[in-house]
Structures are given as structure tokens and as C-alpha cells.
Design a protein around this motif. Structure first.
Motif, PDB file in Angstrom:
ATOM      1  N   THR A  46      -4.352   3.206   2.891  1.00 53.68           N
ATOM      2  CA  THR A  46      -4.077   2.104   1.812  1.00 53.68           C
ATOM      3  C   THR A  46      -3.923   1.000   2.914  1.00 53.68           C
ATOM      4  OG1 THR A  46      -1.951   3.016   1.920  1.00 53.68           O
ATOM      5  CG2 THR A  46      -3.418   3.590   0.187  1.00 53.68           C
ATOM      6  N   THR A  47      -3.052   1.187   4.158  1.00 50.95           N
ATOM      7  CA  THR A  47      -2.598   0.141   4.942  1.00 50.95           C
ATOM      8  C   THR A  47      -3.853  -0.434   5.618  1.00 50.95           C
ATOM      9  OG1 THR A  47      -0.286   1.046   5.293  1.00 50.95           O
ATOM     10  CG2 THR A  47      -1.176  -0.283   6.973  1.00 50.95           C
TER      11      THR A  47
ATOM     12  N   GLY B 233       0.738  -1.257   0.015  1.00 53.15           N
ATOM     13  CA  GLY B 233       0.109   0.055   0.058  1.00 53.15           C
ATOM     14  C   GLY B 233       0.998   1.188   0.042  1.00 53.15           C
TER      15      GLY B 233
ATOM     16  N   LEU C 263      -1.660  -0.855  -3.967  1.00 51.82           N
ATOM     17  CA  LEU C 263      -3.078   0.006  -3.950  1.00 51.82           C
ATOM     18  C   LEU C 263      -2.438   1.171  -3.264  1.00 51.82           C
ATOM     19  CD1 LEU C 263      -6.042   0.330  -3.156  1.00 51.82           C
ATOM     20  CD2 LEU C 263      -5.791  -0.243  -0.887  1.00 51.82           C
ATOM     21  N   ALA C 264      -2.762   2.081  -4.290  1.00 52.77           N
ATOM     22  CA  ALA C 264      -1.827   3.427  -4.000  1.00 52.77           C
ATOM     23  C   ALA C 264      -3.042   4.766  -4.000  1.00 52.77           C
ATOM     24  CB  ALA C 264      -0.993   3.713  -5.364  1.00 52.77           C
ATOM     25  N   ASP C 265      -2.612   5.810  -3.293  1.00 49.76           N
ATOM     26  CA  ASP C 265      -3.387   7.127  -3.527  1.00 49.76           C
ATOM     27  C   ASP C 265      -2.348   8.001  -3.959  1.00 49.76           C
ATOM     28  OD1 ASP C 265      -1.970   7.673  -1.089  1.00 49.76           O
ATOM     29  OD2 ASP C 265      -3.708   8.006  -0.042  1.00 49.76           O
TER      30      ASP C 265
ATOM     31  N   LEU D 161      -8.175   6.127  -4.969  1.00 54.58           N
ATOM     32  CA  LEU D 161      -7.187   4.894  -4.728  1.00 54.58           C
ATOM     33  C   LEU D 161      -7.228   3.953  -6.013  1.00 54.58           C
ATOM     34  CD1 LEU D 161      -7.344   6.014  -1.793  1.00 54.58           C
ATOM     35  CD2 LEU D 161      -7.654   3.517  -1.061  1.00 54.58           C
TER      36      LEU D 161
ATOM     37  N   ASN E  25       4.889   1.681   6.429  1.00 54.40           N
ATOM     38  CA  ASN E  25       4.189   2.414   5.379  1.00 54.40           C
ATOM     39  C   ASN E  25       5.044   2.823   4.173  1.00 54.40           C
ATOM     40  OD1 ASN E  25       1.334   2.952   6.654  1.00 54.40           O
ATOM     41  ND2 ASN E  25       2.745   3.731   8.164  1.00 54.40           N
TER      42      ASN E  25
END
Length: 651
Positions: free
Chosen positions: A538-539, A532, A619-621, A643, A582
Motif C-alpha cells: 500500500t505504501t 495506506g 488505501l488498505a489491505d 486492496l 506505515n
């Protein structure tokens, strides 16, 4: 009326705990807790959170909503395993996260029982209320044992003690159980010396043994050590008191055998448990933080003293504006030390007894002694060797306040007891000095804050009222008006910290979001390991979704995880710690840094050898990611971020 031996009758002893039990049943049944998991709501949805009943979720309490609660949901999603598979290679659920699980150790973790029997919302509620109500019950039982004719006073003090800022801002089992243990053990010792029944002594010993294991398996030493020291000084005071009454040492010590046996039995159970977890324990103790942490004596300054005594300014913590009180609301939280401010009255009692050639009040002297010891640890440097022997170096200046709070409650109860037994009131001058010292300390803090920190004062405009009520509580206690003093204590603590934690229906379960559904479906079709990248959401989504990921709050660092990320060990000091893991966008192989002592930040590049060999999905923002080796699968527009689920592709 107490029993013939001066102890409360059973109906008086159990009435208030029974009432607390009923309150707890109702709260759990209605799915209400104090979780701050609603912090996530503004990140995943628009508008008002329908589950929020009262108050505001506290972002500062991230140990609860972003660690404990997220991990609990992750454990439920995975079926309550003993080894949680969120991190590659798995993580022991018992150390130090204390996750819901199904194994023999849960017999000593009663707050986790709900996860085996109830839905997730009620299980969280059960986990929330059991430790807090247990603390209130233990405080009541202790005070009513000392003051058997004053159950109403005991009830008010017990609830007020639970609502002390310290407990509300550190509201975790690791904080509450040491206090429960200390109060229960002190109560058991009083009963042992007063009641002749062996059955009574062994019954209390059984309770102490269970709670000892319950506390010890929480393993958070910084809160355990101060609580243990308070009990030791209290026990020594009781022994000297018995000697002063003419009792022989042999018969006096014999009465402590059941409680000591309980300690031995509990130590054996804890020892067996630790032996079964020896690999995890050694890895945890070998961390750079907190395993190698040792705090020297005298490390606190004037501002920390201001923080410790500034209980009239507690409402500033609720507004996240601690100002003079500390770096954040949790570290700045304290107690209303009503008993400690009665120490001049304790001095008056000692002098009075000495002049009358009567036995000295050894319990009061012992509790005063532990207060002086803890103050010396905080403010007097140069005796580190002795502090290490006492294990004080394993705690910190702010966490040692739990011992001060316990000693303060004991000082208050025994001061009232002396005044009642002798039908006297302390000198107006002495009591006035005690109350005046408190009032002057609050006035000094208020003066500095008004002139230099108007934002802090804006959040607690009635500080002067709470200061006056608190000073009145001290005066009334010393002048033998304990009911009025207890009411004042109740008012200032509940008014100051009653809304620290919100009332929340259920728990904000990220598994119910479209993002989590997308993660679960993607992983279910072709299970791979995730990363993430970006914000904490995300985490949390990855953990609660139950997939395997390189994100989360780690206990003992996993060699499998870090051999993959940092095969050469170049960043060992940065990742060998109890901390949240993270990721952020970066170039090349992962680099590791520490934004804070308990935070690990790792850089991610989909084209790195690490990602190519070990990561399947992202999974990313964070939109600064290099997409050369990433293929977008699905995107989700949220109120504060977008996301995207990516698949790692060959470079």
C-alpha cells in the motif's frame, strides 16, 4: 612494460576501465539491472515474472527495492522536483534519499543523470551499474598502479573485489562511492610521488576533488569514516616510504599539495551544499536514530568475528540462512580478507628488511596499522574518547568492514609488489601459517555449523571447496604466484556472491497496475491526502502513484506531518528518526511504535480527529479497519490480498 618512472602506461591504465564502460553501455541499452523490485511481482500478479532474467529478487535488500527504487519512481512521477511532495509539506530530495531531481547538486550525482535522459527502466539500470563499475575501475587502476606489469592480475582482483559479499549485499551508492574515493585517492598519491609531471598531479587531484564531493554528498558517515582512515594510514606509509628513500620532507610534502588542495576545494563545495540544506541537516542530526547514535568501542563478540572471517559460507546468505554469520544477510556480509591473512608474510617482509638494514615497507606497516585500529574498535573496549576523535563511534562493527576490505586489497597488492621487486618468495612456513590460519578458521565454523545448524550448511554444501581455494589463494600470493592467486580470488568471490542480486529487465513499475491507476484517477478527480493501511504494498503504490500521503521512508521528520499525527509530541522519540512510516488499523487517535529502529508503525482510525481533519482517502489491505467513517470507492483482488480505496467521511 611500465613507463620509466615505474607507473603503467596510459593504454594499460585505461584499457580495463574502457572495457567496463562498454559492458555498462550494453547492459543499460538492454535495460538490465540488478534491482530486486521484482519482490512485488508475487503480490500483484500470478505466475513467473517475465522480467526476471536470472537469479532471485532479494527481499532482504529492501533499502534498494522498497526505498530507493520506489522513491525514484515517485520522483519521476512528480517530474523530478527538488522538493518531493509525497509527504505533506514536502521533503528535500537531496537528504538523505538522494532522489532523482533537477538541480545543481546532480552534477555530483552521476548515477542520477539517466533519469533526465532515459526511460525509467534504463535510468534504473544506469543508476545500478555506474557505481559498481566505477568501483571495479577504481580497484583496477589502484592495483595496476602498484603492479604495472600485471594488468591481468589487476583486472581479476578488481572484479573479484566488486563481487565481495559486502558490496553485493550493501549495493548502494552510499556503500560503493566511499570505496571508489579511497582507491582513487590512494592511486593519486602514488602517482604524485612517482611522476614528476605537475600536470599529472593536478589532473589526478581534479578527479579526487570530484569524487570527494560525490562521496560526501551521500552523507552516509558509517561507511565514509573507515574509508578515510584507510587513506590516512596509507598516506602516512607513503610519506615514510619516501623519507626512507632519501627524499626531503619539503619536496615530498610538496607533491601532496594538489591532492590536499582537491580535498579543500571539495570540502568547500560540500560545505556550501550543506549550508543550503542546513535546516534539513539539523533536523536529520537531531533524530533519535541515527542522529544520536554513538557506538562504544569493543562492542563486538565472538560471533561477529566469525561473521567477519566466514567468507567461505557466503552462499548461505543467498539462501537467507546466515546462521552463525549474523542476524540477516546484509549485516552478515563480509570480504575474503586475503590481504589481512597475509599479515604474517608482512611480518616476514619487515624482519627481512630490518636484517638487511634497508628501508622498512612503510605502506604495508601503515595498512596493517589501520587493520589493527579497526579490530581494536570492534573488540577492545575502554578507549571511547579517542574513538570519538577519530569519528569511529559514528560507524558500527559491521559497517567498519568496508575499511578492512580496502586495507586487505592494499595489503595484497603491496605484498605482491615487494615479492616482485625483490624476486623472492616468502618462507613456506610463514605462508603456510597464513593459509593454515584461514583454513582452520573455516573448518571451525563448518564444524559448529554441521553439528548445530544443518539448514545453514544445506545452503552452502561446497563451503569446504571455497575454503580450500581461498587458502590456496593466500598461499599462492605469498609464494609469488599472483596470477593463480588472483584467479582463485576471482572464483571464490564471484561463485559466492555472483547471484546475490538478480538480473532484471527494466523495473517493476507499480504505476502500471490497476491499483495505482485507481489511485491516480481518484486523486486526480479530487486531490486529497492519503493513508495506506496494511502491508508495504500500500505504501509503495501510493508513493509511485505520486499522490500526497502520510506513508513513506522519511529522512528528516516533517513537522507538518507529525504535528498533525501527534500534536502533543507524546510519541516524539518513536517518530523522530530515519525510518519507514506505515499504518495499521487501530482505535482512536494515532499511536506510534517502532517494530525496528528504522520502522515507524502508526495506528489509523477513520473516525479519529486526525483522520477527519487531515485524511481524504485510504488505501488498505487490512480488513480489520473500522468502516464507520470510510466509504468504499473501488476494490482490487490481488494474489495475496484485496486492496480497497476508501474515502474518509464525516463521523
Amino acid at each position: 612494460m611500465p613507463a620509466g618512472d615505474g607507473l603503467p602506461r596510459m593504454r594499460v591504465l585505461l584499457a580495463f576501465p574502457a572495457l567496463l564502460l562498454l559492458v555498462g553501455i550494453v547492459l543499460v541499452a538492454f535495460d538490465v539491472s540488478g534491482t530486486s523490485s521484482g519482490v512485488f511481482h508475487s503480490q500483484i500478479a500470478y505466475g513467473k515474472d517475465p522480467a526476471l532474467v536470472l537469479g532471485t529478487p532479494q527481499a532482504t535488500r529492501s533499502d534498494e527495492w522498497n526505498v530507493q527504487t520506489v522513491w525514484a519512481i515517485a520522483a519521476v512521477q512528480q517530474g523530478l522536483p527538488t522538493i518531493n511532495e509525497s509527504f505533506p509539506g514536502g521533503m528535500d530530495t537531496t537528504l538523505p534519499q538522494d532522489l532523482p531531481r533537477i538541480d545543481w547538486t546532480v552534477a555530483f550525482r552521476p548515477h542520477l543523470w539517466g533519469f533526465m535522459l532515459l526511460d525509467i527502466g534504463r535510468a534504473i539500470a544506469f543508476k545500478w551499474w555506474l557505481p559498481g563499475l566505477a568501483l571495479a575501475a577504481a580497484a583496477y587502476v589502484f592495483v595496476v598502479t602498484v603492479l604495472p606489469r600485471r594488468p591481468l592480475v589487476a583486472g581479476l582482483l578488481a572484479v573479484g573485489f566488486l563481487f565481495s559479499p559486502f558490496f553485493q549485499w550493501w549495493y548502494l551508492t552510499t556503500t560503493l562511492y566511499p570505496a571508489v574515493w579511497a582507491l582513487t585517492t590512494m592511486t593519486a598519491l602514488v602517482w604524485a610521488f612517482k611522476r614528476d609531471s605537475r600536470r599529472s598531479r593536478w589532473a589526478w587531484a581534479a578527479v579526487v576533488a570530484y569524487i570527494t564531493v560525490m562521496m560526501a554528498t551521500g552523507i552516509y558517515v558509517p561507511f565514509i569514516v573507515p574509508a578515510v582512515l584507510v587513506v590516512i594510514f596509507f598516506a602516512v606509509g607513503l610519506l615514510l616510504e619516501q623519507r626512507g628513500l632519501g627524499n626531503r620532507w619539503r619536496s615530498t610534502l610538496a607533491r601532496t599539495v594538489p591532492v590536499l588542495s582537491a580535498g579543500v576545494a571539495a570540502s568547500m563545495v560540500t560545505g556550501v551544499w550543506l549550508l543550503t540544506k542546513i535546516t534539513t541537516v539539523e533536523a536529520f542530526l537531531g533524530t533519535a536514530y541515527p542522529g544520536h547514535r554513538s557506538t562504544p568501542t569493543g562492542g563486538n563478540d565472538v560471533l561477529s568475528f566469525v561473521s567477519a572471517i566466514g567468507s567461505s559460507f557466503t552462499q548461505a546468505l543467498n539462501a537467507q540462512r546466515p546462521g552463525l554469520l549474523g542476524p540477516n544477510s546484509s549485516e552478515a556480509s563480509t570480504f575474503f580478507y586475503i590481504g589481512i591473512f597475509l599479515i604474517p608474510v608482512v611480518g616476514w617482509i619487515v624482519v627481512r628488511q630490518a636484517r638487511r638494514r634497508k628501508s622498512l615497507p612503510w605502506v604495508l606497516i601503515g595498512l596493517t596499522g589501520v587493520v589493527l585500529l579497526l579490530l581494536a574498535y570492534m573488540y577492545v573496549p575502554g578507549w571511547d574518547t579517542l574513538a570519538r576523535i577519530l569519528l569511529l563511534d559514528l560507524t558500527t562493527g559491521t559497517r567498519v568492514r568496508i575499511g578492512m576490505g580496502l586495507a586487505s586489497l592494499g595489503l595484497l597488492a603491496y605484498t605482491i609488489r615487494y615479492l616482485d621487486d625483490n624476486a623472492v618468495r616468502a618462507s613456506r612456513w610463514v605462508v603456510g601459517l597464513s593459509a593454515g590460519l584461514f583454513a582452520l578458521s573455516q573448518a571451525a565454523i563448518g564444524y559448529v555449523a554441521v553439528r548445530n545448524l544443518p539448514m545453514m550448511i544445506q545452503a552452502v554444501q561446497l563451503w569446504w571447496l571455497w575454503a580450500l581455494i581461498s587458502a590456496a589463494a593466500i598461499y599462492l600470493a605469498g609464494r609469488r604466484r599472483p596470477l593463480l592467486a588472483a584467479i582463485a580470488f576471482f572464483i571464490v568471490t564471484v561463485a559466492g556472491s555472483g547471484l546475490t542480486n538478480p538480473l532484471y529487465r527494466g523495473v517493476l513499475d507499480l504505476r502500471e497496475t490497476a491499483v495505482s491507476h485507481g489511485v491516480i484517477v481518484t486523486d486526480g478527480a479530487a486531490p486529497k491526502t492519503w493513508v495506506g493501511v496494511g502491508g508495504g504494498l500500500t505504501t509503495a503504490v501510493l508513493l509511485e502513484s505520486g499522490v500526497r500521503a502520510y506513508n513513506g521512508f522519511q529522512g528528516a521528520p516533517s513537522r507538518i506531518v507529525w504535528d498533525a499525527i501527534d500534536p502533543g509530541g507524546a510519541f516524539a522519540d518513536q517518530w523522530n528518526r530515519l525510518a519507514g512510516v506505515n499504518w495499521k488499523a487501530g482505535a482512536g487517535e494515532p499511536t506510534v511504535s517502532n517494530p525496528a529502529a528504522d520502522q515507524i508503525m502508526v495506528t489509523f482510525d477513520g473516525c479519529s480527529s486526525f483522520a477527519q481533519a487531515n485524511v481524504g482517502y485510504v488505501l488498505a489491505d487490512d480488513h480489520s479497519l473500522d468502516l464507520s467513517c470510510l466509504r468504499a470507492i473501488e476494490s482490487f483482488d490481488l494474489p495475496k490480498a484485496s486492496l480497497t480505496i476508501y474515502e474518509v467521511i464525516a463521523r
